[in-house]
Design an enzyme around this catalytic site. Structure first.
Site, PDB file in Angstrom:
ATOM      1  N   CYS A 190     -21.756 112.025  33.810  1.00 59.24           N
ATOM      2  CA  CYS A 190     -22.333 111.504  35.061  1.00 59.24           C
ATOM      3  C   CYS A 190     -22.404 112.587  36.123  1.00 59.24           C
ATOM      4  O   CYS A 190     -21.450 112.778  36.897  1.00 59.24           O
ATOM      5  CB  CYS A 190     -21.476 110.357  35.580  1.00 59.24           C
ATOM      6  SG  CYS A 190     -21.339 108.990  34.449  1.00 59.24           S
ATOM      7  N   GLU A 194     -30.817 118.090  30.617  1.00 64.51           N
ATOM      8  CA  GLU A 194     -29.894 119.203  30.333  1.00 64.51           C
ATOM      9  C   GLU A 194     -30.431 120.517  30.911  1.00 64.51           C
ATOM     10  O   GLU A 194     -30.394 121.563  30.280  1.00 64.51           O
ATOM     11  CB  GLU A 194     -29.595 119.307  28.828  1.00 64.51           C
ATOM     12  CG  GLU A 194     -28.781 118.110  28.324  1.00 64.51           C
ATOM     13  CD  GLU A 194     -28.166 118.309  26.944  1.00 64.51           C
ATOM     14  OE1 GLU A 194     -27.922 119.459  26.542  1.00 64.51           O
ATOM     15  OE2 GLU A 194     -27.928 117.299  26.286  1.00 64.51           O
TER      16      GLU A 194
HETATM   17  C1  LIG Z   1     -33.874 109.951  30.004  1.00 70.16           C
HETATM   18  C2  LIG Z   1     -32.980 110.768  30.867  1.00 70.16           C
HETATM   19  C3  LIG Z   1     -31.647 110.915  30.524  1.00 70.16           C
HETATM   20  C4  LIG Z   1     -30.789 111.649  31.338  1.00 70.16           C
HETATM   21  N1  LIG Z   1     -29.448 111.727  31.029  1.00 70.16           N
HETATM   22  C5  LIG Z   1     -28.590 112.269  31.922  1.00 70.16           C
HETATM   23  C6  LIG Z   1     -27.173 112.193  31.717  1.00 70.16           C
HETATM   24  O1  LIG Z   1     -26.701 111.697  30.699  1.00 70.16           O
HETATM   25  N2  LIG Z   1     -26.362 112.690  32.680  1.00 70.16           N
HETATM   26  C7  LIG Z   1     -26.830 113.267  33.823  1.00 70.16           C
HETATM   27  O2  LIG Z   1     -26.043 113.675  34.663  1.00 70.16           O
HETATM   28  N3  LIG Z   1     -28.178 113.367  34.039  1.00 70.16           N
HETATM   29  C8  LIG Z   1     -29.059 112.880  33.131  1.00 70.16           C
HETATM   30  N4  LIG Z   1     -30.415 112.949  33.353  1.00 70.16           N
HETATM   31  C9  LIG Z   1     -30.913 113.630  34.542  1.00 70.16           C
HETATM   32  C10 LIG Z   1     -31.603 114.941  34.219  1.00 70.16           C
HETATM   33  O3  LIG Z   1     -30.654 115.899  33.865  1.00 70.16           O
HETATM   34  C11 LIG Z   1     -32.441 115.315  35.454  1.00 70.16           C
HETATM   35  O4  LIG Z   1     -33.577 114.471  35.421  1.00 70.16           O
HETATM   36  C12 LIG Z   1     -32.845 116.779  35.468  1.00 70.16           C
HETATM   37  O5  LIG Z   1     -31.735 117.571  35.726  1.00 70.16           O
HETATM   38  C13 LIG Z   1     -33.913 117.083  36.509  1.00 70.16           C
HETATM   39  O6  LIG Z   1     -33.614 116.518  37.740  1.00 70.16           O
HETATM   40  P1  LIG Z   1     -34.732 115.657  38.483  1.00 70.16           P
HETATM   41  O7  LIG Z   1     -35.307 114.704  37.511  1.00 70.16           O
HETATM   42  O8  LIG Z   1     -34.128 115.099  39.720  1.00 70.16           O
HETATM   43  O9  LIG Z   1     -35.861 116.680  38.843  1.00 70.16           O
HETATM   44  P2  LIG Z   1     -35.950 117.631  40.145  1.00 70.16           P
HETATM   45  O10 LIG Z   1     -34.750 118.445  40.258  1.00 70.16           O
HETATM   46  O11 LIG Z   1     -36.373 116.819  41.316  1.00 70.16           O
HETATM   47  O12 LIG Z   1     -37.152 118.584  39.726  1.00 70.16           O
HETATM   48  C14 LIG Z   1     -38.515 118.189  39.835  1.00 70.16           C
HETATM   49  C15 LIG Z   1     -39.400 119.353  39.378  1.00 70.16           C
HETATM   50  O13 LIG Z   1     -39.193 120.469  40.235  1.00 70.16           O
HETATM   51  C16 LIG Z   1     -38.772 121.596  39.481  1.00 70.16           C
HETATM   52  N5  LIG Z   1     -37.785 122.320  40.270  1.00 70.16           N
HETATM   53  C17 LIG Z   1     -36.666 121.829  40.875  1.00 70.16           C
HETATM   54  N6  LIG Z   1     -36.015 122.811  41.490  1.00 70.16           N
HETATM   55  C18 LIG Z   1     -36.709 123.960  41.279  1.00 70.16           C
HETATM   56  C19 LIG Z   1     -36.542 125.314  41.651  1.00 70.16           C
HETATM   57  N7  LIG Z   1     -35.491 125.734  42.331  1.00 70.16           N
HETATM   58  N8  LIG Z   1     -37.477 126.191  41.263  1.00 70.16           N
HETATM   59  C20 LIG Z   1     -38.534 125.816  40.528  1.00 70.16           C
HETATM   60  N9  LIG Z   1     -38.740 124.555  40.135  1.00 70.16           N
HETATM   61  C21 LIG Z   1     -37.850 123.633  40.511  1.00 70.16           C
HETATM   62  C22 LIG Z   1     -38.157 121.014  38.217  1.00 70.16           C
HETATM   63  O14 LIG Z   1     -38.165 121.913  37.148  1.00 70.16           O
HETATM   64  C23 LIG Z   1     -39.068 119.832  37.968  1.00 70.16           C
HETATM   65  O15 LIG Z   1     -40.237 120.242  37.318  1.00 70.16           O
HETATM   66  C24 LIG Z   1     -31.290 112.257  32.513  1.00 70.16           C
HETATM   67  C25 LIG Z   1     -32.648 112.139  32.835  1.00 70.16           C
HETATM   68  C26 LIG Z   1     -33.488 111.410  32.040  1.00 70.16           C
HETATM   69  C27 LIG Z   1     -34.927 111.261  32.443  1.00 70.16           C
END
Ligand SMILES: Cc1cc2nc3c(=O)[nH]c(=O)nc-3n(C[C@H](O)[C@H](O)[C@H](O)COP(=O)(O)OP(=O)(O)OC[C@H]3O[C@@H](n4cnc5c(N)ncnc54)[C@H](O)[C@@H]3O)c2cc1C
Length: 587
Positions: A160, A399
């Protein structure tokens, strides 16, 4: 075989990162050859497991499709996974687990992914990230209390970290834990998109603690404790049967003994878990690609058009060959990284990120091409292509998104080069005009850089290689020097502000990805040749194809470092972002 070169004896240097050395123009042969073989114990265990997994999953393909539609995984099925020991794969034997190596674990996920991605995710989120923290940072008491139940699957684990405001920027979590007078902690906050969130009994939770020791701390939290709850199963695009929910903590009392690792060092714990867990994801991607190759070859041979099997057409054959090259390359990188981790290499985080990015991109290309070969059938839900395509999409998002990981790959390599550049400037003003004087006083990087500037010290693979592999090796020998020169030039031009130049970082990352994956492919082909493996010639051919393609990509990336339209691209993005729409129409 080329018999003129010396052979390296392959003594792994555990304190070195192979990928980071590439940025210094160095191919660390000791960490490349020989290509690692599966350990005997793992091989024995895997032999029976792989068949048992196939027996258990092969007749459930209709169920998987139904569970994908209905977005759930029945408890009887999860019980079946428990009965097969699939929740105890990497837990030490003393706690009731199978104690598989990372390499063998990735191979198991490869097998399950060939049948169903949601199944892999239920098992993988438990082992790769859910309870991995206990293995890496747990003390004896924590291990004794939890690992036996985690090994049997009586407890399923989840990780989490993510919150609505903290995705890629994981350090900005808002969930917080406040220390009580009795040493316990009160935890509050909400996590989102937690894999296994709805079926887990144990959560590894990251919360802000703002102690003098650091901002974030990791906790092991039981789902049954008062104040812990989870939301409904999320309605997702892919891996729909796998449980994904919010997990909320309302003033949950967490005993002091459930702090995982050191107070204030939670971010380090989170990153170590993610870095260590990426081979599981890579193994899953390889399993998916193997399944796609099987489907596509059968489809191409059975489907007839223009009086012939479509397998006879060049544009279909090209797709089959490319899927095979990508699969072999991804597999070679994933198992090399697993070997580094299993062998106790202290820093394989860049290699792990490279294998994750390459494997997750590769399976999506393969899913796209397999659907194209099946064409109309590929588009129909009756066939498995559309589900595999949807399921694979997550791999470049979670991840660590592939964008964040590319930046990580580039900046990690550049950071070390930058540190050494400082050494140059502080040691001697004009080393490149006076390299001989510098040799005595400079550190390792400066010595190498100076040698390169004077025309010596280009990277050479000394190992005897099959002639075709020797030609491939020459490409990497050439481009590793280009990478080091480019890293050096970028740092001299931008200094620390290189962090603001993401287009350049992406090029550097892609160079490192092509080089690491290509060299893993070379190493594996070399080992197969030495072993007189029946498919050795195919492996050599794959290595040649990959290298030719990588050569073209690397040349483009090197050239684009100095000849690009980055400024115009950035300006255009700015304009479109300003008006928030496509600014043209034909009427
Ligand atoms: C099905 C599913 C299962 C998951 N399981 C888990 C879990 O078990 N545990 C857990 O903790 N999380 C989990 N997650 C969360 C997942 O790890 C996050 O969705 C991921 O880290 C990306 O975060 P975000 O979706 O908020 O995207 P954001 O961080 O909002 O990013 C949006 C876009 O902007 C880009 N971006 C962001 N920052 C930058 C930067 N500095 N430079 C360039 N580009 C950037 C990203 O690459 C992406 O394309 C899960 C997500 C999904 C969809």
């Amino acid at each position: 075989m080329n018999t003129t070169a010396a052979t390296s004896d392959g003594t792994l240097q555990r304190d070195q990162s192979f990928a980071k050395n590439l940025f210094f123009g160095e191919i660390l042969e000791e960490n490349l050859f020989p290509y690692p073989a599966m350990r005997e114990r793992d091989r024995e265990l895997l032999g029976s497991m792989v068949d048992a997994i196939d027996d258990f999953l092969a007749d459930k393909h209709a169920d998987f499709k139904q569970w994908d539609r209905e977005a759930h995984q029945p408890e009887e099925f999860i019980q079946g996974l428990r009965d097969m020991g699939l929740f105890g794969l990497i837990i030490p034997e003393q706690y009731g687990g199978l104690e598989l190596s990372n390499a063998a674990y990735a191979r198991v996920l490869c097998q399950t992914s060939g049948h169903d991605s949601s199944t892999s995710l239920t098992i993988g989120a438990h082992s790769s990230i859910g309870m991995k923290g206990l293995l890496l940072f747990g003390n004896d008491d924590q291990k004794t209390r939890y690992l036996p139940s985690l090994a049997s699957g009586a407890m399923i684990a989840a990780f989490c970290l993510t919150e609505s405001g903290a995705g890629s920027d994981a350090a900005s979590v808002r969930a917080k834990a406040v220390k009580n007078d009795d040493g316990s902690w009160t935890l509050s906050g909400e996590k989102i998109w937690i894999t296994n969130g709805g079926i887990a009994q144990l959560y590894t939770v990251f919360a802000r603690t703002d102690t003098p020791e650091g901002k974030m701390t990791a906790f092991v939290v039981e789902a049954a404790w008062p104040g812990v709850s989870h939301g409904p199963h999320e309605d997702k695009m892919g891996i729909r049967a796998s449980s994904t929910t919010t997990v909320a903590f309302a003033d949950v009392r967490v005993p002091a003994e459930n702090v995982l690792g050191e107070v204030g060092k939670g971010f380090k714990v989170a990153m170590a878990i993610l870095n260590n867990g990426r081979t599981g994801l890579g193994g899953g991607a390889v399993g998916g690609m193997k399944a796609l190759i099987k489907l596509s070859t059968r489809q191409a041979k059975e489907r007839r058009q223009f009086g012939r099997a479509i397998a006879e057409f060049g544009l279909v054959r090209e797709k089959i060959a490319q899927m095979t090259v990508d699969c072999f390359a991804a597999e070679s990188a994933v198992w090399m990284v697993a070997h580094y981790i299993d062998s106790g290499c202290v820093d394989a985080s860049v290699e792990a990120a490279i294998s994750k990015v390459f494997a997750s991109d590769a399976i999506q290309r393969a899913a796209h091409e397999a659907t194209q070969i099946a064409a109309g059938n590929g588009f129909m839900r009756e066939f498995p292509y559309e589900q595999i395509t949807r399921d694979a999409r997550i791999l470049s998002i979670f991840e660590g998104t592939n964008e964040i990981l590319r930046l990580y790959i580039a900046l990690s390599g550049l950071k070390d080069v930058g540190a050494n550049l400082k050494e140059i400037s502080s040691s001697i003003d004009d080393i490149f005009n006076n390299p001989i004087k510098g040799f005595g006083v400079l550190g390792e990087y400066a010595r190498r850089r100076a040698a390169e500037a004077t025309g010596f010290g280009t990277a050479k693979i000394l190992r005897e290689l099959h002639p075709d592999l020797r030609i491939a090796a020459a490409t990497y020998e050439q481009f590793v020097v280009e990478l080091s020169k480019s890293a050096d030039a970028l740092l001299r031009e931008h200094g620390k502000t290189i962090a603001d130049f993401q287009y350049q970082q992406k090029r550097i990352a892609d160079l490192a990805i092509d080089m690491f994956v290509g060299l893993c492919t070379l190493s594996r082909a070399d080992s197969l040749v030495r072993a007189n493996h029946p498919a050795a010639e195919t492996a050599v051919a794959i290595c040649e194809i990959f290298t030719h393609q990588a050569h073209r990509r690397m040349s483009r990336n090197i050239r684009a470092l100095t000849h690009n339209e980055d400024e115009q691209v950035d300006k255009l993005a700015g304009k479109v972002l300003e008006v928030e729409t496509y600014p043209f129409d034909v009427i």
